[in-house]
Design a protein around this motif. Structure first.
Motif, PDB file in Angstrom:
ATOM      1  N   ILE A 131       0.862  -1.190   0.000  1.00 45.73           N
ATOM      2  CA  ILE A 131       0.000   0.000   0.000  1.00 45.73           C
ATOM      3  C   ILE A 131       0.893   1.233   0.000  1.00 45.73           C
ATOM      4  O   ILE A 131       1.981   1.220   0.577  1.00 45.73           O
ATOM      5  N   THR A 132       0.459   2.282  -0.668  1.00 46.63           N
ATOM      6  CA  THR A 132       1.166   3.559  -0.643  1.00 46.63           C
ATOM      7  C   THR A 132       0.357   4.519   0.206  1.00 46.63           C
ATOM      8  O   THR A 132      -0.809   4.787  -0.092  1.00 46.63           O
ATOM      9  N   LEU A 133       0.963   5.016   1.262  1.00 47.19           N
ATOM     10  CA  LEU A 133       0.298   5.935   2.183  1.00 47.19           C
ATOM     11  C   LEU A 133       1.036   7.256   2.204  1.00 47.19           C
ATOM     12  O   LEU A 133       2.241   7.314   2.041  1.00 47.19           O
ATOM     13  N   GLY A 134       0.301   8.320   2.420  1.00 46.49           N
ATOM     14  CA  GLY A 134       0.910   9.642   2.511  1.00 46.49           C
ATOM     15  C   GLY A 134       0.198  10.462   3.544  1.00 46.49           C
ATOM     16  O   GLY A 134      -0.848  10.073   4.060  1.00 46.49           O
ATOM     17  N   SER A 135       0.740  11.594   3.872  1.00 48.11           N
ATOM     18  CA  SER A 135       0.075  12.491   4.823  1.00 48.11           C
ATOM     19  C   SER A 135      -0.301  13.756   4.074  1.00 48.11           C
ATOM     20  O   SER A 135       0.551  14.477   3.591  1.00 48.11           O
ATOM     21  N   LYS A 136      -1.601  13.998   3.973  1.00 45.26           N
ATOM     22  CA  LYS A 136      -2.061  15.197   3.290  1.00 45.26           C
ATOM     23  C   LYS A 136      -2.202  16.370   4.248  1.00 45.26           C
ATOM     24  O   LYS A 136      -2.000  17.508   3.887  1.00 45.26           O
ATOM     25  N   TYR A 137      -2.599  16.065   5.483  1.00 45.05           N
ATOM     26  CA  TYR A 137      -2.969  17.129   6.396  1.00 45.05           C
ATOM     27  C   TYR A 137      -2.083  17.226   7.631  1.00 45.05           C
ATOM     28  O   TYR A 137      -1.717  18.312   8.038  1.00 45.05           O
ATOM     29  N   TYR A 138      -1.782  16.104   8.232  1.00 46.69           N
ATOM     30  CA  TYR A 138      -1.068  16.113   9.503  1.00 46.69           C
ATOM     31  C   TYR A 138       0.176  15.248   9.427  1.00 46.69           C
ATOM     32  O   TYR A 138       0.244  14.296   8.667  1.00 46.69           O
ATOM     33  N   GLN A 139       1.139  15.588  10.250  1.00 43.13           N
ATOM     34  CA  GLN A 139       2.346  14.780  10.384  1.00 43.13           C
ATOM     35  C   GLN A 139       2.548  14.532  11.873  1.00 43.13           C
ATOM     36  O   GLN A 139       2.759  15.498  12.592  1.00 43.13           O
ATOM     37  N   PRO A 140       2.449  13.350  12.402  1.00 36.36           N
ATOM     38  CA  PRO A 140       2.115  12.076  11.761  1.00 36.36           C
ATOM     39  C   PRO A 140       0.631  11.977  11.420  1.00 36.36           C
ATOM     40  O   PRO A 140      -0.178  12.708  11.971  1.00 36.36           O
TER      41      PRO A 140
END
Length: 150
Positions: A115-124
């Motif tokens: 799966i490819t996951l990313g953070s659009k809004y928050y880190q983490p």
């Protein structure tokens, strides 16, 4: 003397069983073996559903992971089919559209995928991982696990 021989007999039977189980596990191991470090776990009635990968955490970008079904009735756990995982990004109390990973069986009670996951809004980023599966009886089930992507 009889107590020692009985103890020796039990110990050798135990070692024999452990050897056979170890050989079965090695024979069922895939060519690409991912060590099982737990990311998240969920108890679902008569078994545990465990999300694992080689590092024990999910990161932004490409992730390889496995779902393990452990415990419970061995016949019901071994007949699980149609395993997939929906990852839903959490934004506050809202859930974004799911990203689905269809998993392939990779050993006994073990299903793996990417799966490819990313953070659009928050880190983490926080995600719900919904594990969907079909039991031996044909009943569709799902379990929700909470994971963090750093």
């Amino acid at each position: 003397m009889k107590a020692k021989s009985e103890l020796f007999r039990k110990a050798t039977s135990y070692l024999f069983v452990m050897f056979i189980l170890g050989e079965t596990f090695v024979a069922a191991s895939p060519a690409v073996n991912v060590p099982d470090k737990t990311i998240a776990t969920k108890r679902a009635r008569n078994m545990s559903i465990v999300l694992t990968n080689d590092t024990g955490k999910l990161t932004r970008g490409e992730n390889h992971f496995c779902v393990l079904f452990q415990g419970g009735n061995p016949t019901s756990v071994s007949n699980i089919q149609g395993v997939s995982v929906d990852f839903r990004l959490l934004v506050g109390r809202l859930q974004e559209e799911p990203t689905t990973a269809h998993l392939r069986q990779n050993g006994v009670n073990r299903y793996c995928g990417d799966i490819t996951l990313g953070s659009k809004y928050y880190q983490p980023s926080s995600y719900y991982a919904f594990v969907h599966y079909v039991e031996a009886t044909g009943k569709k089930k799902s379990a929700r696990l909470h994971v963090t992507v750093k």
